[in-house]
Design a protein around this motif. Structure first.
Motif, mmCIF file in Angstrom:
data_model
loop_
_atom_site.group_PDB
_atom_site.id
_atom_site.type_symbol
_atom_site.label_atom_id
_atom_site.label_comp_id
_atom_site.label_asym_id
_atom_site.label_seq_id
_atom_site.Cartn_x
_atom_site.Cartn_y
_atom_site.Cartn_z
ATOM 1 N N HIS A 35 4.209 -2.398 8.905
ATOM 2 C CA HIS A 35 4.003 -2.866 7.530
ATOM 3 C C HIS A 35 5.251 -2.576 6.689
ATOM 4 C CE1 HIS A 35 -0.296 -3.575 8.285
ATOM 5 N NE2 HIS A 35 -0.254 -2.459 8.996
ATOM 6 N N ALA A 75 0.825 -1.215 0.000
ATOM 7 C CA ALA A 75 0.000 0.000 0.000
ATOM 8 C C ALA A 75 0.856 1.261 0.000
ATOM 9 C CB ALA A 75 -0.937 -0.003 1.210
ATOM 10 N N HIS A 76 0.320 2.271 -0.663
ATOM 11 C CA HIS A 76 0.953 3.594 -0.733
ATOM 12 C C HIS A 76 0.083 4.531 0.092
ATOM 13 C CE1 HIS A 76 3.682 6.519 -2.042
ATOM 14 N NE2 HIS A 76 3.138 6.887 -3.189
ATOM 15 N N TRP A 83 4.858 -1.173 2.985
ATOM 16 C CA TRP A 83 4.141 0.059 2.681
ATOM 17 C C TRP A 83 5.115 1.203 2.397
ATOM 18 C CZ3 TRP A 83 -0.566 0.678 6.526
ATOM 19 C CH2 TRP A 83 -1.441 -0.398 6.335
#
Length: 231
Positions: free
Chosen positions: A66, A46-47, A69
């Protein structure tokens, strides 16, 4: 209070900001714990967009949980952003971060993010239509299924409940070694320079900015936080 005045205030406070608020860390820790559960279903790569990241508390927490990320940190105060950058370097996560000194318009327009955080930022925008537009700018930078976790001071300032919460909040600040002068400035700021609105009103402003009905997932004193999905 205008944008330039708010920026100047945080510029001045940057060096002592984390130490000043150290005794209120349990509130942030609880918020971050719940934030992690709200973002638990995001992709492994994820960004994340962190709006008004300050010294980077939520970014560093999420990055530590995370390892896949990546983060875009946006902050108008250069001194605050410098501390954020330093903390990410010390935490070994700086290589996964890009830093933007400025407002949302400093971001590349082509970027799209899986999620965004925006903690204690929109409360400084006093005009409701401008506050709604601020959330619209965040929504425009999210993927179609992107989510926003946001928090603000919120209460019905005309209600008896607000006086109870405000008194407790001021007592907590006093116990956290905030000077009496700073506490009094804070009380005046809440009345004049901060958009403290009823929680339902804040939620409606978020919704008007392009999000589905926000769900409140946290409250501690005057701080409320919502999870919203891009509409």
């Amino acid at each position: 209070m205008r944008q330039d005045e708010i920026k100047a205030l945080f510029d001045q406070q940057a060096a002592s900001y984390d130490a000043q608020w150290a005794k209120t860390a349990p509130i942030r820790n609880c918020l971050h714990l719940l934030l992690g559960s709200m973002f638990a279903e995001l992709p492994e790569d994820a960004h994340i967009l962190c709006v008004g990241v300050g010294t980077g508390d939520e970014l560093i927490y999420l990055a530590s949980q995370h390892p896949g990320w990546t983060f875009a940190a946006v902050e108008p105060s250069g001194p605050m952003l410098d501390i954020c950058r330093q903390r990410t370097e010390e935490g070994g996560v700086a290589s996964r971060c890009v830093f933007y000194e400025g407002y949302l318009d400093s971001l590349p327009t082509i970027e799209k993010y899986d999620a965004a955080t925006c903690f204690l930022v929109s409360q400084f925008i006093l005009e409701e239509h401008e506050r709604s537009r601020f959330f619209s700018e965040i929504a425009a930078r999210l993927r179609p299924d992107g989510v926003l976790a946001s928090s603000d001071l919120a209460s019905d300032v005309a209600s008896p409940e607000y006086e109870v919460l405000l008194r407790a909040w001021i007592n907590m600040m006093s116990a956290a070694d905030i000077s009496p002068e700073a506490v009094e400035r804070m009380r005046k700021a809440y009345a004049n320079d901060v958009g403290v609105l009823p929680p339902a009103k804040v939620a409606s402003i978020i919704e008007s900015g392009g999000f589905e009905l926000p769900v409140q997932f946290f409250q501690s004193g005057l701080i409320h936080a919502w999870l919203s999905k891009r509409a």
